[in-house]
Design an enzyme around this catalytic site. Structure first.
Site, PDB file in Angstrom:
ATOM      1  N   SER A 166      -4.558  -4.204 -15.444  1.00 23.85           N
ATOM      2  CA  SER A 166      -4.061  -4.269 -16.829  1.00 23.85           C
ATOM      3  C   SER A 166      -5.205  -4.652 -17.753  1.00 23.85           C
ATOM      4  O   SER A 166      -6.193  -5.256 -17.307  1.00 23.85           O
ATOM      5  CB  SER A 166      -2.973  -5.350 -16.915  1.00 23.85           C
ATOM      6  OG  SER A 166      -2.634  -5.626 -18.250  1.00 23.85           O
ATOM      7  N   TYR A 179       0.143 -13.868 -14.879  1.00 23.16           N
ATOM      8  CA  TYR A 179      -0.150 -12.427 -14.918  1.00 23.16           C
ATOM      9  C   TYR A 179      -1.641 -12.178 -15.174  1.00 23.16           C
ATOM     10  O   TYR A 179      -2.279 -11.408 -14.455  1.00 23.16           O
ATOM     11  CB  TYR A 179       0.711 -11.785 -16.010  1.00 23.16           C
ATOM     12  CG  TYR A 179       0.715 -10.280 -16.017  1.00 23.16           C
ATOM     13  CD1 TYR A 179       1.476  -9.567 -15.094  1.00 23.16           C
ATOM     14  CD2 TYR A 179      -0.025  -9.565 -16.948  1.00 23.16           C
ATOM     15  CE1 TYR A 179       1.505  -8.182 -15.112  1.00 23.16           C
ATOM     16  CE2 TYR A 179      -0.008  -8.176 -16.972  1.00 23.16           C
ATOM     17  CZ  TYR A 179       0.765  -7.491 -16.054  1.00 23.16           C
ATOM     18  OH  TYR A 179       0.782  -6.122 -16.056  1.00 23.16           O
TER      19      TYR A 179
HETATM   20  P1  NDP Z   1       7.849  -1.147 -13.215  1.00 25.89           P
HETATM   21  O1  NDP Z   1       8.370  -2.444 -13.775  1.00 25.89           O
HETATM   22  O2  NDP Z   1       8.373   0.122 -13.741  1.00 25.89           O
HETATM   23  O3  NDP Z   1       7.991  -1.153 -11.633  1.00 25.89           O
HETATM   24  C1  NDP Z   1       7.470  -2.197 -10.902  1.00 25.89           C
HETATM   25  C2  NDP Z   1       7.303  -1.779  -9.466  1.00 25.89           C
HETATM   26  O4  NDP Z   1       6.812  -2.887  -8.727  1.00 25.89           O
HETATM   27  C3  NDP Z   1       8.600  -1.324  -8.844  1.00 25.89           C
HETATM   28  O5  NDP Z   1       8.333  -0.234  -8.011  1.00 25.89           O
HETATM   29  C4  NDP Z   1       9.063  -2.524  -8.016  1.00 25.89           C
HETATM   30  O6  NDP Z   1       9.611  -1.998  -6.830  1.00 25.89           O
HETATM   31  C5  NDP Z   1       7.776  -3.289  -7.732  1.00 25.89           C
HETATM   32  N1  NDP Z   1       7.961  -4.734  -7.867  1.00 25.89           N
HETATM   33  C6  NDP Z   1       8.646  -5.425  -8.809  1.00 25.89           C
HETATM   34  N2  NDP Z   1       8.587  -6.751  -8.582  1.00 25.89           N
HETATM   35  C7  NDP Z   1       7.854  -6.904  -7.455  1.00 25.89           C
HETATM   36  C8  NDP Z   1       7.466  -8.041  -6.703  1.00 25.89           C
HETATM   37  N3  NDP Z   1       7.811  -9.269  -7.037  1.00 25.89           N
HETATM   38  N4  NDP Z   1       6.719  -7.830  -5.600  1.00 25.89           N
HETATM   39  C9  NDP Z   1       6.372  -6.573  -5.222  1.00 25.89           C
HETATM   40  N5  NDP Z   1       6.724  -5.461  -5.887  1.00 25.89           N
HETATM   41  C10 NDP Z   1       7.463  -5.621  -7.001  1.00 25.89           C
HETATM   42  O7  NDP Z   1       6.258  -1.225 -13.344  1.00 25.89           O
HETATM   43  P2  NDP Z   1       5.289  -0.363 -14.239  1.00 25.89           P
HETATM   44  O8  NDP Z   1       5.256   1.035 -13.747  1.00 25.89           O
HETATM   45  O9  NDP Z   1       5.570  -0.673 -15.656  1.00 25.89           O
HETATM   46  O10 NDP Z   1       3.896  -1.076 -13.884  1.00 25.89           O
HETATM   47  C11 NDP Z   1       3.069  -0.636 -12.825  1.00 25.89           C
HETATM   48  C12 NDP Z   1       1.834  -1.522 -12.798  1.00 25.89           C
HETATM   49  O11 NDP Z   1       1.180  -1.447 -14.069  1.00 25.89           O
HETATM   50  C13 NDP Z   1       2.121  -3.014 -12.569  1.00 25.89           C
HETATM   51  O12 NDP Z   1       1.111  -3.556 -11.787  1.00 25.89           O
HETATM   52  C14 NDP Z   1       2.081  -3.589 -13.978  1.00 25.89           C
HETATM   53  O13 NDP Z   1       1.717  -4.950 -13.967  1.00 25.89           O
HETATM   54  C15 NDP Z   1       0.976  -2.740 -14.603  1.00 25.89           C
HETATM   55  N6  NDP Z   1       0.995  -2.653 -16.037  1.00 25.89           N
HETATM   56  C16 NDP Z   1       2.146  -2.275 -16.704  1.00 25.89           C
HETATM   57  C17 NDP Z   1       2.115  -2.117 -18.085  1.00 25.89           C
HETATM   58  C18 NDP Z   1       3.312  -1.635 -18.836  1.00 25.89           C
HETATM   59  O14 NDP Z   1       3.248  -1.613 -20.087  1.00 25.89           O
HETATM   60  N7  NDP Z   1       4.384  -1.228 -18.192  1.00 25.89           N
HETATM   61  C19 NDP Z   1       0.882  -2.378 -18.866  1.00 25.89           C
HETATM   62  C20 NDP Z   1      -0.262  -2.730 -18.056  1.00 25.89           C
HETATM   63  C21 NDP Z   1      -0.189  -2.865 -16.702  1.00 25.89           C
HETATM   64  P3  NDP Z   1      10.702  -2.728  -5.928  1.00 25.89           P
HETATM   65  O15 NDP Z   1      11.394  -3.746  -6.790  1.00 25.89           O
HETATM   66  O16 NDP Z   1      11.606  -1.638  -5.454  1.00 25.89           O
HETATM   67  O17 NDP Z   1       9.904  -3.309  -4.821  1.00 25.89           O
END
Ligand code: NDP
Length: 276
Positions: A166, A179
């Site tokens: 990020s 984070y």
């Molecule tokens: P989503 O919130 O859409 O999805 C998150 C994913 O991570 C899901 O597949 C979920 O799968 C898994 N997940 C959630 N909680 C946990 C946990 N505690 N441990 C392990 N797995 C977990 O994520 P995004 O697509 O928005 O984000 C993808 C990546 O990009 C992340 O690393 C996020 O931090 C980063 N990011 C996102 C931004 C944004 O604006 N959305 C901006 C910058 C970075 P499941 O619960 O089925 O395991």
């Protein structure tokens, strides 16, 4: 003196190809994970989808297979060693090897440090940083095993790893102690892993560092008339917030021969957030 290596037409024509490669994607049920996985599938890779929710993963496999994407799923928590060992074993059992790893899982629960418990902070660190270490370690071990003892492998030939961190890896934010520490930790960990893995084993490992993109959690920020959106745009020279597909170019670039000389990098894909 070494000889100047000529540019070959075949290299240029195929340098973005991931066709036939085996790609493992964590957080595959998330907005970006699904998009990255689909991009690999459309580009002809075999895709292993992983996450913690079997129902969501099965639905994704059904959706992908309807589009003729070769794919399968395995459940697991990326922060648990036994789960990750199983994810690696199941991928190898299904497709024979792992050539590409995309780490796209993540979690946040913003809280002011004065109110946050140490346990809550630790949960974020485990979900966003320790889990990245565990997945990288076990997948890298598999990639090295696939080399059958070869060393000083040309870069890119040992495997390709793309980790979604990020822009918060570079700067702080209120309520983001867990984070930001995790994402910053992941970026510098990746730089160190490049030193461990790239020259000897030909594995490229890089991070992509987005700003806000559309997902279930961020959808509320995309109301173009809201103050949040307008304020954000003051820091976005590109003039809009991102969609998950905006990162497909980087995904394929960092997973293919086109990026063979890039490793240990935390790549900006922020719409210019850092320049103003
Ligand atoms: P989503 O919130 O859409 O999805 C998150 C994913 O991570 C899901 O597949 C979920 O799968 C898994 N997940 C959630 N909680 C946990 C946990 N505690 N441990 C392990 N797995 C977990 O994520 P995004 O697509 O928005 O984000 C993808 C990546 O990009 C992340 O690393 C996020 O931090 C980063 N990011 C996102 C931004 C944004 O604006 N959305 C901006 C910058 C970075 P499941 O619960 O089925 O395991």
């Amino acid at each position: 003196m070494g000889k100047l290596v000529n540019l070959e037409k075949d290299f240029v024509n195929n340098m973005f190809s991931v066709k036939g490669k085996v790609a493992l994607v964590t957080g595959a049920t998330g907005a970006l994970g699904k998009t990255m996985a689909k991009a690999y599938g459309y580009a002809g890779a075999k895709v292993m989808l992983t996450g913690r929710n079997a129902g969501k993963l099965q639905a994704l496999v059904d959706e992908f297979k309807a589009e003729d994407i070769e794919c399968s799923f395995v459940t697991g928590d990326p922060a648990q060693v036994a789960d990750v060992e199983n994810i690696v074993a199941k991928t190898v059992e299904t497709y024979g090897e792992i050539n590409i790893l995309a780490i796209a899982h993540g979690f946040n629960k913003p809280q002011n440090i004065l109110e946050q418990s140490v346990e809550d902070w630790e949960y974020i660190i485990n979900a966003d940083c320790k889990s990245v270490y565990i997945v990288l370690k076990y997948v890298a071990q598999q990639m090295v095993k696939q080399l059958n003892g070869a060393e000083n492998v040309p870069t890119g030939q040992g495997g390709k790893i793309v980790v979604v961190t990020s822009q918060r890896s570079k700067r702080g934010m209120a309520g983001y102690t867990g984070y930001c520490a995790s994402k910053g930790g992941a970026d510098i960990m990746i730089a160190s892993m490049a030193c461990d893995l790239s020259a000897k084993y030909g594995i490229n490992i890089n991070a992509i560092c987005p700003t806000v993109f559309r997902s279930e959690l961020t959808e509320w920020m995309f109301d173009v008339n809201s103050e949040v959106y307008k304020n954000f745009l003051k820091r976005e020279p590109i003039g809009r917030l991102a969609e998950p597909y905006d990162f497909v170019g980087y995904t394929l670039f960092l997973s293919s021969d086109a990026s063979n000389f890039i490793t240990g990098a935390a790549c900006d894909c922020s719409g210019g957030y850092l320049v103003c």
